[in-house]
Design an enzyme around this catalytic site. Structure first.
Site, PDB file in Angstrom:
ATOM      1  CB  CYS A 170      -0.965   0.014   1.183  1.00 15.46           C
ATOM      2  SG  CYS A 170      -0.171  -0.251   2.784  1.00 15.46           S
TER       3      CYS A 170
ATOM      4  CG  HIS B 233      -4.219   0.446   4.456  1.00 17.15           C
ATOM      5  ND1 HIS B 233      -3.549  -0.185   3.440  1.00 17.15           N
ATOM      6  CD2 HIS B 233      -5.416   0.845   3.912  1.00 17.15           C
ATOM      7  CE1 HIS B 233      -4.291  -0.192   2.342  1.00 17.15           C
ATOM      8  NE2 HIS B 233      -5.417   0.429   2.603  1.00 17.15           N
TER       9      HIS B 233
END
Length: 470
Positions: A11, A265
């Site tokens: 990510c 994330h």
């Protein structure tokens, strides 16, 4: 318009590419038909950021436009890592040799067959199949990336782009950028990108911190942060938890697009209207004072400075404090930002303060969009099958209405501007209370905490499920 992430790990790479893709799709759609991947400074000179509102018709982007935005973004980022002088493109020799000259679906077949038999268990295995090409011409790099885009869209794509960025910067330069070169760039056990990787892709340098400039620790030791302005920025939940302080370079990028970091994330936040970053009179003054204070703050974002440094801040910002307020702030031997700020808010304008009799200064209302690229189950988009409904796995895009109230403290705002004792019957107090009252109940999610690190006092509303940053 978004890159889809099917597995955890990449990510940090995907979100930064996504941010640049959005820049090209939203703010430079007319440039997508051109072959040359323009350098960012050339793009900026052609458009005034304060006068542009992008279209919200995201479904209107053609496949060709999206592909070109992706290639332009990758080229721009690699040249950014190479000081706008060079770009290094890493691909796989077992694939790139086979797809050169092939067209369309045949490329996908060649890549699928090559990857099926490819086993990489170590760095030496990867080096054996790695092909590295160096470019000084943006046009040549663009054409190479365009030809090799199926490789970057394969399961090896994020890793190959990261290697390309590292080689474009130069491994010696990457190690020199870091505070502790002994630490891994990809963290175990889940393969998350370190802050050095995210910073490399955002600003071209693999520095480990998010504050502006360098922090002098004494004895010739420095901590390195972001030294230049950036095209797209960065916000993090960790700042709302007081673990770090993001500097103005990352908070105020050239375009209203931010990579958002949580504990595990990375996602993307963006606006269509570049005016969301325009400062009103009150915000300009706040930025000026905060910048002067932060320049003297050697606590690593702790928000306190010495008395000597405080007097320097007062001189630079032309603030004239009454003697009793000055003594009160300085009696502990150091000055805390939050206490200093409360004094400024209650200090008259003619003394350099920000006391506001109208209750309207600083009020803003605007829209933001949040994109989480990781594919999750969407029950609203279920597909009917013989066995019943199957949730669709797809990313999420959430529109947020952001309101920045004129009241200066969250406590005032959440209390609906409670009337001060002794003024309960005054007409002006009642009017101020009406001004400060929210138009609708605000909603909370961790993303809202991130947004408040950029726009203090902001409250957010959205329709449907709350935006997720994990």
């Amino acid at each position: 318009m978004g890159l889809v992430q099917h597995e955890g790990g990449p990510c940090g790479v995907l979100a930064t590419i996504q941010a640049f893709v959005l820049k090209h799709l939203l703010f430079f759609p007319d440039e997508l038909g051109k072959v040359v991947a323009n350098m960012p400074q050339n793009l900026n000179s052609r458009r005034s950021k304060s006068q542009y509102v992008a279209s919200n018709n995201f479904s209107a982007f053609t496949e060709d436009a999206k592909a070109r935005a992706l290639v332009k973004s990758m080229s721009e980022m690699l040249f950014l890592c190479g000081n706008n002088k060079r770009a290094v493109i890493a691909t796989l020799s077992v694939i790139s040799n086979g797809i050169e000259g092939s067209e369309g679906s045949s490329k996908d077949v060649i890549i699928a067959q090559a990857l099926e038999g490819l086993s990489i268990e170590s760095a030496s295995d990867l080096q054996k199949v790695l092909r590295v090409d160096r470019y000084t011409s943006p046009t040549s790099a663009f054409k190479r990336l365009e030809a090799m885009i199926p490789i970057f869209q394969s399961r090896m794509g994020a890793l190959l782009f990261l290697i390309s960025a590292l080689l474009s910067r130069g491994l010696d330069c990457v190690q020199a950028d870091r505070d502790d070169p002994s630490q891994p760039l990809v963290t175990a056990p889940f393969g998350h990108a370190s802050q050095e990787i995210v910073n490399l892709l955002l600003c071209g340098q693999a520095v480990p911190n998010v504050f502006d400039g360098r922090m002098d620790l004494g004895g010739g030791m420095f901590l390195k942060g972001i030294s230049t302005s950036v095209e797209v920025g960065f916000l993090t939940l960790l700042e709302s938890l007081n673990f770090c302080k993001v500097g103005q370079n990352l908070k105020c990028p050239r375009w209203p697009i931010w990579v958002v970091g949580s504990e595990s994330h990375y996602t993307v936040l963006f606006a269509l209207d570049t005016a969301v970053q325009d400062e009103n009179e009150l915000e300009e003054r706040e930025s000026q004072i905060r910048k002067a204070f932060d320049a003297q703050d050697q606590s690593g974002g702790g928000g306190f400075i010495s008395v000597e440094a405080f007097h320097q801040v007062l001189r630079e910002t032309s603030i004239r404090l009454p003697s009793e307020k000055l003594d009160s702030l300085c009696n502990s031997g150091f000055i805390v930002w939050s206490e200093f700020w409360q004094v400024i808010l209650d200090l008259d304008n003619n003394l350099g303060g920000l006391k506001d009799s109208t209750g309207q200064m600083g009020r803003k209302i605007f829209d933001l969009y949040h994109f989480n690229g990781i594919a999750k189950s969407d029950l609203n988009g279920s597909q009917a099958t013989a066995e019943g409904e199957t949730p669709v796995q797809r990313p999420r895009l959430t529109k947020l209405r952001v309101s920045v109230p004129p009241r200066w403290t969250p406590e005032d705002f959440m209390a609906d501007a409670a009337v001060a004792p002794g003024n309960a019957g005054s007409e002006s107090s009642q009017k101020d209370a009406e001004v400060a009252k929210p138009e609708q109940p605000h909603q909370h999610a961790p993303l809202a905490d991130c947004i408040r690190t950029r726009w203090p006092r902001a409250v957010c509303n959205w329709i449907g499920d709350p935006p997720s940053i994990v």
